[in-house]
Every structure is written in structure tokens, then in C-alpha cells.
Design a protein around this motif. Structure first.
Motif, mmCIF file in Angstrom:
data_model
loop_
_atom_site.group_PDB
_atom_site.id
_atom_site.type_symbol
_atom_site.label_atom_id
_atom_site.label_comp_id
_atom_site.label_asym_id
_atom_site.label_seq_id
_atom_site.Cartn_x
_atom_site.Cartn_y
_atom_site.Cartn_z
ATOM 1 N N GLU A 52 1.954 4.358 -2.826
ATOM 2 C CA GLU A 52 2.470 5.601 -3.403
ATOM 3 C C GLU A 52 3.682 6.108 -2.628
ATOM 4 O O GLU A 52 4.669 6.571 -3.224
ATOM 5 C CB GLU A 52 1.370 6.663 -3.412
ATOM 6 C CG GLU A 52 1.748 7.949 -4.129
ATOM 7 C CD GLU A 52 2.027 7.740 -5.602
ATOM 8 O OE1 GLU A 52 2.765 8.558 -6.171
ATOM 9 O OE2 GLU A 52 1.514 6.767 -6.183
ATOM 10 N N ALA A 53 3.627 6.016 -1.314
ATOM 11 C CA ALA A 53 4.746 6.473 -0.488
ATOM 12 C C ALA A 53 5.975 5.592 -0.697
ATOM 13 O O ALA A 53 7.102 6.099 -0.804
ATOM 14 C CB ALA A 53 4.339 6.476 0.984
ATOM 15 N N VAL A 54 5.768 4.270 -0.760
ATOM 16 C CA VAL A 54 6.897 3.360 -0.974
ATOM 17 C C VAL A 54 7.496 3.579 -2.358
ATOM 18 O O VAL A 54 8.728 3.541 -2.532
ATOM 19 C CB VAL A 54 6.454 1.894 -0.798
ATOM 20 C CG1 VAL A 54 7.581 0.939 -1.201
ATOM 21 C CG2 VAL A 54 6.051 1.625 0.643
ATOM 22 N N ASP A 59 12.064 5.143 -5.909
ATOM 23 C CA ASP A 59 12.652 6.003 -6.935
ATOM 24 C C ASP A 59 13.907 6.697 -6.413
ATOM 25 O O ASP A 59 14.917 6.800 -7.113
ATOM 26 C CB ASP A 59 11.634 7.045 -7.399
ATOM 27 C CG ASP A 59 10.527 6.444 -8.250
ATOM 28 O OD1 ASP A 59 10.622 5.249 -8.581
ATOM 29 O OD2 ASP A 59 9.565 7.167 -8.562
ATOM 30 N N GLN A 60 13.847 7.164 -5.186
ATOM 31 C CA GLN A 60 14.987 7.855 -4.581
ATOM 32 C C GLN A 60 16.189 6.916 -4.458
ATOM 33 O O GLN A 60 17.312 7.271 -4.845
ATOM 34 C CB GLN A 60 14.598 8.389 -3.203
ATOM 35 C CG GLN A 60 15.748 9.002 -2.428
ATOM 36 C CD GLN A 60 15.364 9.346 -0.994
ATOM 37 O OE1 GLN A 60 14.194 9.276 -0.613
ATOM 38 N NE2 GLN A 60 16.346 9.706 -0.201
ATOM 39 N N TYR A 61 15.958 5.727 -3.943
ATOM 40 C CA TYR A 61 17.054 4.784 -3.755
ATOM 41 C C TYR A 61 17.527 4.176 -5.072
ATOM 42 O O TYR A 61 18.708 3.813 -5.204
ATOM 43 C CB TYR A 61 16.644 3.693 -2.772
ATOM 44 C CG TYR A 61 16.811 4.116 -1.333
ATOM 45 C CD1 TYR A 61 18.024 3.951 -0.674
ATOM 46 C CD2 TYR A 61 15.767 4.706 -0.634
ATOM 47 C CE1 TYR A 61 18.186 4.350 0.644
ATOM 48 C CE2 TYR A 61 15.912 5.118 0.684
ATOM 49 C CZ TYR A 61 17.129 4.930 1.319
ATOM 50 O OH TYR A 61 17.285 5.337 2.617
ATOM 51 N N VAL A 140 10.733 -7.179 -2.575
ATOM 52 C CA VAL A 140 10.370 -6.587 -3.864
ATOM 53 C C VAL A 140 11.144 -5.297 -4.115
ATOM 54 O O VAL A 140 11.745 -5.114 -5.184
ATOM 55 C CB VAL A 140 8.855 -6.314 -3.925
ATOM 56 C CG1 VAL A 140 8.514 -5.399 -5.102
ATOM 57 C CG2 VAL A 140 8.073 -7.614 -4.048
ATOM 58 N N VAL A 141 11.144 -4.394 -3.143
ATOM 59 C CA VAL A 141 11.794 -3.102 -3.363
ATOM 60 C C VAL A 141 13.314 -3.260 -3.434
ATOM 61 O O VAL A 141 13.986 -2.499 -4.154
ATOM 62 C CB VAL A 141 11.390 -2.068 -2.293
ATOM 63 C CG1 VAL A 141 9.884 -1.836 -2.324
ATOM 64 C CG2 VAL A 141 11.834 -2.479 -0.895
#
Length: 255
Positions: A52-54, A59-61, A140-141
Motif C-alpha cells: 500500500e505504501a509503495v 501514483d505520485q511519481y 516493477v515500479v
């Protein structure tokens, strides 16, 4: 004067690549800071909190990545002296379920299993599995975030009457798969579906406007030569042969 010739290594595309890579470095830094949320003694409860934190960081980036891409598209449009007004539509943040699925895949080897059911990776000490999960999660991110830039430019090309298509740009350190797609040049028209990317992919999208001609950079022309000479004639085995050709002849590529 309007920019009549564009390439995969134009000043604009290089600035965009540097901007996205800089954003990726910051993203990686922030994701690594969240690693402390995974508690080895409480994997079942702490991994979901970490996901959830990641996801919030992604979303921000992702929003920042899309904004950078919109600025890049606007600059390329001005350089091409495209007529009329156009507002670049920003790609939305990745769906929550997509981000969660990617992070669950990255952490799938953390969970304890019976020795006869475990893969070699799942039999490694937990510290090793945590390190591998972290590396996978970073890949992934990175893709999730940079995809927003690629999709922003692609969607702008699709909607903009002054745009005619787009080309793929790959960095010198890109894999053989990405280079093979990049040498195709400006073959991607406005309604071309999908941008094929893998985790960790830094390839970009170069928009092409009316009156412009796309030209491969010197490095991409050499990739194209290697592909045509060593891989293209061998249907079904092009990628493997192209990979070998790059490994054997890549030292002579232009910088």
C-alpha cells in the motif's frame, strides 16, 4: 526554423530520457526507504502494508512522469511549428490492481514453503529472498511509472491532428529486444496499439509531426545493419541472433 528531421537521439528526446531517468532514481530511493516496512517475523501482515505504501509512491511519481512527458511533447510540437492549439492529455496513474499484482509477483518468493514444493529461489535464506524481492520491486515500479510517460506521448499523438505517428527510442545500454524494435523507425502510426516494454525498460516515444521526417541516429543505424545482416533472414530466431550479433560486434558501435 521548424525541425524537419527528428531522430531517436535528438536533443529533445535526450532531455526527456535524462529527465525520466532522474525521476527513476528518486523513485528507487523512496521505494528503498519503504523496505523497513517489511518485517521478516510478520510477513503476512507487513507485506500488504508495504504494498500500500509503495503504491502511493508509484501514483505520485506516475503523475510526475506524465507531466514531464507532456512538457516534452509540447516542446517537440513547438519545434515542429505544428499549427493549432493542443492540450496534452496526461495518462492517469496505473490501476491499483495492476500495481498490487506487480508487487505481489516481486515478493512471491518470500513466503515459506515445504522443501519439496519450493523452487531454488524459495530455498534461499530469507535475507537473500528479501534482497531479490527488493530488486524485482524496483524494476516493477520503474516500468509502471515510465509507462505513464510513454502512454502520455502516445495518446497525444493519437489525438493531435498535427501528429502523424511515433518512433521508439532506445538507450545505448538497452537490451536486444528494445534495440530490435527501435530500428523499425517511424512505423508506429497514430492508432498503433500498445508499447511493448519490460520491467526496467527505459525506451521512449518520439512524436512525429506533419512535414517531419524521422531518421535513425548513427547508433541505431548500426543496430539496424547488424539486424539485417545477422538476424533478419532467420525467421523465428531473429532475436537470439541479433543478441549474439550485438555481443560480438557491439564494441564498434558509435557513441
Amino acid at each position: 526554423m521548424a525541425a524537419r528531421t527528428v531522430s531517436d537521439r535528438s536533443a529533445g528526446s535526450e532531455r526527456q530520457r535524462r529527465a525520466q531517468r532522474g525521476l527513476t532514481r528518486l523513485l528507487t530511493r523512496d521505494v528503498r526507504r519503504l523496505r523497513r516496512l517489511i518485517l521478516p517475523q510478520r510477513l503476512e501482515s507487513s507485506v500488504p502494508d508495504w504494498i500500500e505504501a509503495v503504491r502511493a509512491v508509484v501514483d505520485q511519481y506516475a503523475d510526475a512522469s506524465a507531466s514531464l512527458a507532456a512538457d516534452y511533447y509540447d516542446a517537440e510540437r513547438v519545434a515542429a511549428r505544428a499549427t493549432g492549439r493542443f492540450t496534452v492529455p496526461l495518462a492517469p496513474a496505473p490501476p491499483a490492481e495492476k500495481t498490487e499484482a506487480g508487487l505481489r509477483w516481486a515478493t512471491k518468493d518470500l513466503w515459506p514453503r515445504e522443501p519439496d514444493e519450493a523452487t531454488p529461489a524459495q530455498l534461499e535464506p530469507l535475507t537473500v529472498r528479501l534482497e531479490q524481492a527488493e530488486k524485482k520491486a524496483e524494476q516493477v515500479v520503474q516500468k509502471l511509472v515510465v509507462d505513464q510517460a510513454r502512454e502520455t506521448v502516445r495518446e497525444a499523438v493519437r489525438r493531435d491532428r498535427e501528429a502523424t505517428g511515433w518512433a521508439r527510442t532506445a538507450a545505448l545500454g538497452a537490451c536486444a529486444f528494445c534495440k530490435m524494435l527501435a530500428v523499425r523507425g517511424a512505423v508506429y502510426e497514430q492508432d498503433t496499439a500498445g508499447f511493448r516494454a519490460h520491467d526496467g525498460c527505459h525506451c521512449g516515444v518520439v512524436p512525429i509531426f506533419r512535414g517531419q521526417r524521422f531518421e535513425l541516429s548513427e547508433k541505431a543505424k548500426e543496430w539496424e545493419r547488424l539486424y539485417r545482416e545477422y538476424a533478419a533472414p532467420y525467421s523465428g530466431d531473429q532475436l537470439a541472433r541479433f543478441r549474439r550479433a550485438l555481443a560480438e560486434h557491439g564494441q564498434s558501435l558509435p557513441g
